[in-house]
Design a protein around this motif. Structure first.
Motif, PDB file in Angstrom:
ATOM      1  N   GLU A  74       0.842  -1.207   0.000  1.00 58.62           N
ATOM      2  CA  GLU A  74       0.000   0.000   0.000  1.00 58.62           C
ATOM      3  C   GLU A  74       0.872   1.250   0.000  1.00 58.62           C
ATOM      4  O   GLU A  74       0.636   2.192  -0.757  1.00 58.62           O
ATOM      5  CB  GLU A  74      -0.943   0.006   1.207  1.00 58.62           C
ATOM      6  CG  GLU A  74      -1.937   1.168   1.128  1.00 58.62           C
ATOM      7  CD  GLU A  74      -2.809   1.299   2.353  1.00 58.62           C
ATOM      8  OE1 GLU A  74      -2.423   0.818   3.441  1.00 58.62           O
ATOM      9  OE2 GLU A  74      -3.888   1.914   2.226  1.00 58.62           O
ATOM     10  N   SER A  86      -4.452  -0.106  -3.450  1.00 57.32           N
ATOM     11  CA  SER A  86      -5.082   1.147  -3.048  1.00 57.32           C
ATOM     12  C   SER A  86      -5.640   1.103  -1.628  1.00 57.32           C
ATOM     13  O   SER A  86      -5.763   2.133  -0.984  1.00 57.32           O
ATOM     14  CB  SER A  86      -6.193   1.527  -4.032  1.00 57.32           C
ATOM     15  OG  SER A  86      -7.261   0.625  -3.926  1.00 57.32           O
ATOM     16  N   ARG A  87      -5.987  -0.078  -1.135  1.00 54.83           N
ATOM     17  CA  ARG A  87      -6.494  -0.191   0.233  1.00 54.83           C
ATOM     18  C   ARG A  87      -6.090  -1.536   0.813  1.00 54.83           C
ATOM     19  O   ARG A  87      -6.014  -2.512   0.071  1.00 54.83           O
ATOM     20  CB  ARG A  87      -8.034  -0.161   0.307  1.00 54.83           C
ATOM     21  CG  ARG A  87      -8.681   0.849  -0.572  1.00 54.83           C
ATOM     22  CD  ARG A  87     -10.198   0.745  -0.452  1.00 54.83           C
ATOM     23  NE  ARG A  87     -10.781   1.741  -1.366  1.00 54.83           N
ATOM     24  CZ  ARG A  87     -12.008   2.204  -1.277  1.00 54.83           C
ATOM     25  NH1 ARG A  87     -12.818   1.757  -0.336  1.00 54.83           N
ATOM     26  NH2 ARG A  87     -12.451   3.103  -2.132  1.00 54.83           N
TER      27      ARG A  87
END
Ligand code: CAA
Length: 258
Positions: free
Chosen positions: A172, A178-179
């Motif tokens: 990340e 992205s998450r």
């Protein structure tokens, strides 16, 4: 369509594709990649679908290309079969957003598959790597190309030359995912993200995807020009009229995907 090595289902406007060779850690063989391509094309052509999620199981998204299948192949076998090019690049032709929901190992071709998706959401136990150097070869599905674009040269060299895996937190931080979410929330989170995207105007969503992907293929001035032309084109959409009118009227837009 009956598949053997993947399963598919739909949840509202979201399609879910699950890689399904758990005993082989979802090792990616030609049949699996053909089935994945067929499923993706079918969902891309389906007006009832707005976004697609690809996932594996808790232990592995995919541990790479199938080493057992590859081990005796010679140059002429892979060259004649156009190995990788033939079965692995379908995903790049999908125009709707594709989200990878990654738990466990995403190694070699598994990491490259994730890199070919538009958004990668990782469970806390996810591990990303390009361990092909252990096998006396190099990444063959874009690992040396897409990985440096995602995480920069230093980390890409480190991963490809030493086979070091990145955990979810590092991935990340480096921009590969992205998450990061707890394992038990992974699928819900990925499906929720996909459902949110699928509720927007599909042509606008497709233009976003097309324009961001163009950023990897052209110089900045050309990319901005391409974006500007698509932005102008968006004014031809009924959904642009609806979206902006809804904002001014202080109501929720009702997009018609045209
Ligand atoms: N291909 C074929 N089979 C695989 C596989 C792969 N990539 N990865 C795992 N498996 C199989 C194992 O052979 C094993 O099968 P058996 O039970 O029949 O022995 C089963 O999956 C479970 O694997 P392990 O017993 O090894 O499980 P583990 O928990 O000890 O280790 C792992 C898991 C770290 C993922 C380890 O299996 C591993 O290192 N796998 C190989 C990863 C790899 O090298 N990937 C790159 C492949 S090359 C490539 O992808 C080229 C490209 O760029 C396109």
């Amino acid at each position: 369509m009956a598949y053997e090595l993947i399963s598919t289902e739909t949840r509202g406007r979201v399609a879910l594709v699950t890689l399904n060779r758990p005993k082989q850690m979802n090792a990616l063989n030609p049949q699996l990649m053909q089935e994945l391509g067929q499923a993706l094309y079918a969902f891309d052509a389906d007006d009832a679908i707005g976004a697609i999620v690809i996932t594996g199981n808790d232990k592995a998204f995919a541990a790479g290309a199938d080493i057992g299948a590859m081990k005796d192949w010679n140059f002429i076998d892979v060259y004649r079969a156009d190995y990788i090019t033939r079965d692995w690049e379908h995903i790049r032709r999908i125009r709707k957003p594709v989200i990878a929901a990654v738990a466990g190992y995403a190694l070699g071709g598994g990491n490259e598959l994730a890199l070919m998706c538009d958004i990668v959401i990782a469970a806390e136990n996810a591990k990303f790597g390009q361990p092909e150097i252990n096998l006396g070869v190099l990444p063959g599905a874009g690992g040396t190309q897409r990985l440096p674009r995602a995480v920069g040269k230093a980390k890409a060299m480190d991963m490809c030359l030493t086979a070091r895996m990145m955990d979810a937190a590092e991935a990340e931080k480096a921009g590969l995912v992205s998450r990061v979410v707890p394992l038990e929330k992974l699928l819900d989170e990925a499906l929720a993200v996909a459902a949110k995207i699928a509720a927007y105007s599909l042509p606008a969503v497709m233009m976003v995807k097309e324009s961001i992907n163009a950023a990897y293929e052209m110089p900045l001035s050309e990319g901005v020009h391409f974006e500007r032309r698509l932005f102008h084109a968006a004014f031809a959409l009924a959904d642009q009229k609806e979206g902006m009118a809804a904002f001014v009227d202080k109501r929720k837009p009702e997009f018609k995907n045209k």
